[in-house]
Design a protein around this motif. Structure first.
Motif, PDB file in Angstrom:
ATOM      1  N   PRO A 144     -68.694  13.244 -15.615  1.00 13.72           N
ATOM      2  CA  PRO A 144     -70.073  13.202 -15.364  1.00 13.72           C
ATOM      3  C   PRO A 144     -70.848  13.925 -16.267  1.00 13.72           C
ATOM      4  O   PRO A 144     -70.216  14.970 -16.983  1.00 13.72           O
ATOM      5  N   PRO A 145     -72.304  14.136 -16.528  1.00 14.40           N
ATOM      6  CA  PRO A 145     -73.026  15.127 -17.250  1.00 14.40           C
ATOM      7  C   PRO A 145     -72.715  16.387 -16.978  1.00 14.40           C
ATOM      8  O   PRO A 145     -72.910  16.814 -15.665  1.00 14.40           O
ATOM      9  N   GLY A 146     -72.856  17.219 -17.855  1.00 14.82           N
ATOM     10  CA  GLY A 146     -72.548  18.748 -17.721  1.00 14.82           C
ATOM     11  C   GLY A 146     -71.183  19.023 -17.245  1.00 14.82           C
ATOM     12  O   GLY A 146     -71.088  20.350 -16.959  1.00 14.82           O
ATOM     13  N   MET A 147     -70.253  18.145 -17.371  1.00 17.26           N
ATOM     14  CA  MET A 147     -69.023  18.625 -16.814  1.00 17.26           C
ATOM     15  C   MET A 147     -67.791  18.081 -17.901  1.00 17.26           C
ATOM     16  O   MET A 147     -68.114  17.281 -18.809  1.00 17.26           O
ATOM     17  N   TYR A 148     -66.567  18.955 -17.669  1.00 17.48           N
ATOM     18  CA  TYR A 148     -65.618  18.645 -18.824  1.00 17.48           C
ATOM     19  C   TYR A 148     -64.444  18.624 -17.896  1.00 17.48           C
ATOM     20  O   TYR A 148     -63.989  19.218 -16.873  1.00 17.48           O
ATOM     21  N   PHE A 149     -63.332  18.000 -18.575  1.00 15.99           N
ATOM     22  CA  PHE A 149     -62.081  17.688 -17.699  1.00 15.99           C
ATOM     23  C   PHE A 149     -60.908  18.377 -18.622  1.00 15.99           C
ATOM     24  O   PHE A 149     -60.823  18.096 -19.773  1.00 15.99           O
ATOM     25  N   MET A 150     -60.211  19.163 -17.897  1.00 19.59           N
ATOM     26  CA  MET A 150     -59.233  20.025 -18.601  1.00 19.59           C
ATOM     27  C   MET A 150     -57.478  19.893 -17.953  1.00 19.59           C
ATOM     28  O   MET A 150     -57.558  19.395 -16.975  1.00 19.59           O
ATOM     29  N   MET A 151     -56.719  19.886 -19.051  1.00 20.26           N
ATOM     30  CA  MET A 151     -55.481  19.809 -18.677  1.00 20.26           C
ATOM     31  C   MET A 151     -54.555  20.793 -19.277  1.00 20.26           C
ATOM     32  O   MET A 151     -54.998  21.253 -20.538  1.00 20.26           O
ATOM     33  N   GLY A 152     -53.460  21.110 -18.793  1.00 23.59           N
ATOM     34  CA  GLY A 152     -52.450  22.250 -19.552  1.00 23.59           C
ATOM     35  C   GLY A 152     -51.494  21.164 -20.249  1.00 23.59           C
ATOM     36  O   GLY A 152     -51.387  20.173 -20.039  1.00 23.59           O
ATOM     37  N   ASP A 153     -51.310  21.878 -21.633  1.00 28.32           N
ATOM     38  CA  ASP A 153     -50.190  21.346 -22.252  1.00 28.32           C
ATOM     39  C   ASP A 153     -48.885  21.105 -21.534  1.00 28.32           C
ATOM     40  O   ASP A 153     -48.219  19.968 -22.087  1.00 28.32           O
ATOM     41  N   ASN A 154     -48.278  21.986 -20.763  1.00 28.94           N
ATOM     42  CA  ASN A 154     -47.161  21.690 -19.774  1.00 28.94           C
ATOM     43  C   ASN A 154     -47.700  20.688 -18.941  1.00 28.94           C
ATOM     44  O   ASN A 154     -47.826  21.157 -17.718  1.00 28.94           O
ATOM     45  N   ARG A 155     -47.929  19.407 -19.119  1.00 25.68           N
ATOM     46  CA  ARG A 155     -48.513  18.630 -18.201  1.00 25.68           C
ATOM     47  C   ARG A 155     -47.868  18.453 -16.774  1.00 25.68           C
ATOM     48  O   ARG A 155     -48.465  18.034 -15.817  1.00 25.68           O
ATOM     49  N   HIS A 156     -46.716  18.866 -16.788  1.00 23.17           N
ATOM     50  CA  HIS A 156     -45.796  18.439 -15.412  1.00 23.17           C
ATOM     51  C   HIS A 156     -45.668  19.996 -14.464  1.00 23.17           C
ATOM     52  O   HIS A 156     -45.187  20.183 -13.595  1.00 23.17           O
ATOM     53  N   ASN A 157     -46.367  20.752 -15.191  1.00 23.28           N
ATOM     54  CA  ASN A 157     -46.322  22.240 -14.448  1.00 23.28           C
ATOM     55  C   ASN A 157     -47.806  23.015 -14.752  1.00 23.28           C
ATOM     56  O   ASN A 157     -47.805  24.079 -15.345  1.00 23.28           O
ATOM     57  N   SER A 158     -48.832  22.122 -14.460  1.00 24.74           N
ATOM     58  CA  SER A 158     -50.019  22.673 -14.760  1.00 24.74           C
ATOM     59  C   SER A 158     -51.080  22.285 -13.643  1.00 24.74           C
ATOM     60  O   SER A 158     -51.272  20.932 -13.639  1.00 24.74           O
ATOM     61  N   LEU A 159     -51.673  23.314 -12.931  1.00 25.09           N
ATOM     62  CA  LEU A 159     -52.621  23.076 -11.724  1.00 25.09           C
ATOM     63  C   LEU A 159     -53.856  22.900 -12.658  1.00 25.09           C
ATOM     64  O   LEU A 159     -54.598  23.827 -13.243  1.00 25.09           O
ATOM     65  N   ASP A 160     -54.395  21.749 -12.926  1.00 26.38           N
ATOM     66  CA  ASP A 160     -55.491  21.495 -13.848  1.00 26.38           C
ATOM     67  C   ASP A 160     -56.727  20.725 -13.205  1.00 26.38           C
ATOM     68  O   ASP A 160     -56.843  20.722 -11.985  1.00 26.38           O
ATOM     69  N   SER A 161     -57.410  19.937 -14.096  1.00 24.38           N
ATOM     70  CA  SER A 161     -58.531  19.264 -13.398  1.00 24.38           C
ATOM     71  C   SER A 161     -57.945  17.826 -12.663  1.00 24.38           C
ATOM     72  O   SER A 161     -58.742  17.421 -11.726  1.00 24.38           O
ATOM     73  N   ARG A 162     -56.892  17.474 -12.791  1.00 28.95           N
ATOM     74  CA  ARG A 162     -56.220  16.736 -11.996  1.00 28.95           C
ATOM     75  C   ARG A 162     -56.135  16.991 -10.385  1.00 28.95           C
ATOM     76  O   ARG A 162     -56.192  16.322  -9.609  1.00 28.95           O
ATOM     77  N   TYR A 163     -55.881  18.346 -10.149  1.00 30.02           N
ATOM     78  CA  TYR A 163     -55.840  18.814  -8.812  1.00 30.02           C
ATOM     79  C   TYR A 163     -57.177  19.457  -8.213  1.00 30.02           C
ATOM     80  O   TYR A 163     -57.267  19.353  -6.927  1.00 30.02           O
TER      81      TYR A 163
END
Length: 268
Positions: A189-208
């Motif tokens: 959505p507007p004004g928002m960003y989606f973040m992920m860690g490069d260690n994608r199987h051990n990262s609490l990020d925007s997916r969580y």
């Protein structure tokens, strides 16, 4: 007629203690200004960005480039966060049992460092660990590859599985998640960003825990000025006993455990 210089001309003037103190104070003031307004120190406490960033990396973070433009500083080059940037930001939620609180119970919003995957308006989904933005598969780059051994449907086929079924997801994100999913894509959505860690199987990020508001973005790491070997979570331990023990460990192991090859390593 004598050509010898006057005695006063050949006397070396020594610096007074006051002048020496004034010089030290000037250096400290300049350094404090740089760290406060232009850059900041940040240490990597977990392995969510491996192998791009390692636990124990100490980063200088640029707090100016991604900040809102200021009319009183016209010479600074400002810009908006871009897809692919590594950014430091405040986590948008406080999760009990994961994030700390102040002594009076006030929640703290943990500073994190992740890679920016989606900007406002982007349509995102993952298929077998490959990030697809606006219908275009993105290069894996530094990210940890997905294999048959580490495949996880929630992480690698996101957003096919709701965060409500994932351990570690925030309740608010699990409730609101479906509002942002359209035709199998997560829409930023507007004004928002989606973040992920490069260690994608051990990262609490925007997916969580969801999107990061623009106002939460602190800056971007520039370079690694010192890297010292540490284990995942070791630098997050609290208490004076842990801190004193860590200081002692650093003093004893400074030379063998410093990752000298990462000194002044540029972050990208």
């Amino acid at each position: 007629m004598s050509t010898k210089p006057a005695a006063s001309a050949i006397i070396n003037r020594e610096e007074t203690p006051f002048e020496a103190l004034a010089g030290i104070c000037s250096v400290l003031v300049v350094g404090l200004f740089i760290l406060t307004f232009l850059g900041q120190n940040y240490v990597i406490p977990s392995g969510s960005m491996e192998n791009t960033l390692l636990v124990g990396d100490h980063l200088v973070v640029d707090q100016i480039t991604l900040s809102p433009p200021a009319s009183w500083m016209p010479l600074i080059r400002y810009r908006e966060p871009r897809r692919g940037d590594i950014v430091v930001f405040h986590k948008p939620v406080n999760q009990p049992g994961i994030d700390a609180t102040d002594a009076d119970g006030t929640p703290q919003y943990t500073p994190l460092v992740k890679r920016l995957i989606g900007v406002p308006g982007d349509h995102i989904h993952l298929r077998n660990g490959i990030v697809i933005v606006n219908g275009v598969a993105q290069p894996v780059g530094f990210a940890q590859p997905t294999t048959t051994d580490n495949f996880n449907e929630f992480l690698d086929d996101f957003p096919a599985v709701s965060p409500a079924e994932a351990a570690g997801a925030s309740e608010a994100w699990a409730v609101n998640f479906s509002n942002y999913v359209h035709d199998g894509d997560l829409v930023v959505p507007p004004g928002m960003y989606f973040m992920m860690g490069d260690n994608r199987h051990n990262s609490l990020d925007s997916r969580y825990w969801g999107f990061v508001p623009r106002a939460n973005i602190i800056g971007r790491p520039l370079f690694n000025y010192w890297s010292f070997k540490a284990t995942d979570g070791q630098l997050e331990q609290t208490g004076i006993g842990h801190k004193l023990a860590w200081i002692g460990h650093v003093l004893v192991h400074f030379f063998p455990d410093t990752r000298w090859r990462r000194t002044f390593h540029v972050v990208r």
